[in-house]
Enzyme design. Sequence first.
Site, short mmCIF file in Angstrom:
data_model
loop_
_atom_site.label_atom_id
_atom_site.label_comp_id
_atom_site.label_asym_id
_atom_site.label_seq_id
_atom_site.Cartn_x
_atom_site.Cartn_y
_atom_site.Cartn_z
N SER A 104 0.79 -1.13 0.11
CA SER A 104 -0.09 -0.08 -0.16
C SER A 104 0.76 1.18 -0.01
O SER A 104 1.69 1.43 -0.73
CB SER A 104 -1.03 -0.06 1.21
N ASP A 107 -5.66 -3.00 -3.25
CA ASP A 107 -4.49 -2.69 -2.09
C ASP A 107 -4.15 -4.24 -1.43
O ASP A 107 -4.93 -4.87 -1.02
CB ASP A 107 -5.02 -1.94 -0.82
#
Length: 335
Positions: free
Chosen positions: A60, A187
């Site tokens: 992320s 993500d």
Amino acid sequence: MWWVTFLFASIAGVHADQYCRALALCSGGSFGAYEAGAFAQLLKMLPAQETQYNAVAGVSVGSLSSFMIAQYPMGQEIQASAALTNLWNSINGSSSVYVDWPGGIITGLTVERGLVDNSPLRKLMEKNWSGKFQRNITVGTTNLNTGHFDNYNETTGANNAIEMSICSASIPAFFPFQSFMGGNYVDGMVVYGIDIDSAVKRCYAVTGDYSKIIVDMLSDHHYALNQSNANMKAYEAYERANAIKKYDKGLFELYWALSAYPTVNFRYYIMPSTSLGAICLNFTKVSIDYNYNLGIKDANYIVSNNVYARDIVNQWIADNGGIIKDRFKSKTIHI
């Protein structure tokens, strides 16, 4: 001759002491400024050789930090840190990262792949891309097709460097999911908050010896929010529960790594000593500066007081009544 030994060690990506060092960076949106501050402080407090990381592994926002650091070769960590700090200093509000679609959230819900348009993030990365990675990098992202945690690295190619990092940082539903290399990605934190495993494996490929691997980890997961109370609003209860989940998940991932790789030196695990705020998408200058400075403070405390990753896990186990091992035994581990 000593210089021959040093030369071959340098070519292999290790130092004359034959150790390989890796840095793992976690998910967290705007909390990534905390990692930037912690990284800068590590460089100030440790001897230069101790922070010459052969590999960086990010998930992320950690993938974005890795993207910046990996553009600099081993030995230029100070320059890498300055570039990462400058990146965060260039962010001035959410519009630096995302904007609404024409038509707003309704368009995002019914037409687009995400609630908001993250094209400003792509432009920010394009502005900060030198065109070449100069150290090992791994970014982790979640494959919506298979449900697997997929890794991409420098061999994916310079033309794909930005895309693979954006895949890792595409918060589900909020940012558009990304189509890349035949898959649809969101993500990486959906599966792992911090990819310690890849950090170890990239170094093992260099040393062939787990005992010659040193890993530092920067995490912005915490549960140091205001304590729950009967007057909390719905969103406050949600954020509190989410923070607890991420904190617990991150510590379990660290525990897993310690158990899976008992001879690896998991050195520092730096995480917030107090709340970074309830919203991880707060890109205001005030919030970014606060998070960055807290990263400096916490890294300073961890290193100054010789608090190591195993100490943190042992405290976590004690806080959980010593039941973590039972959880570990019930989990299937693939190495």
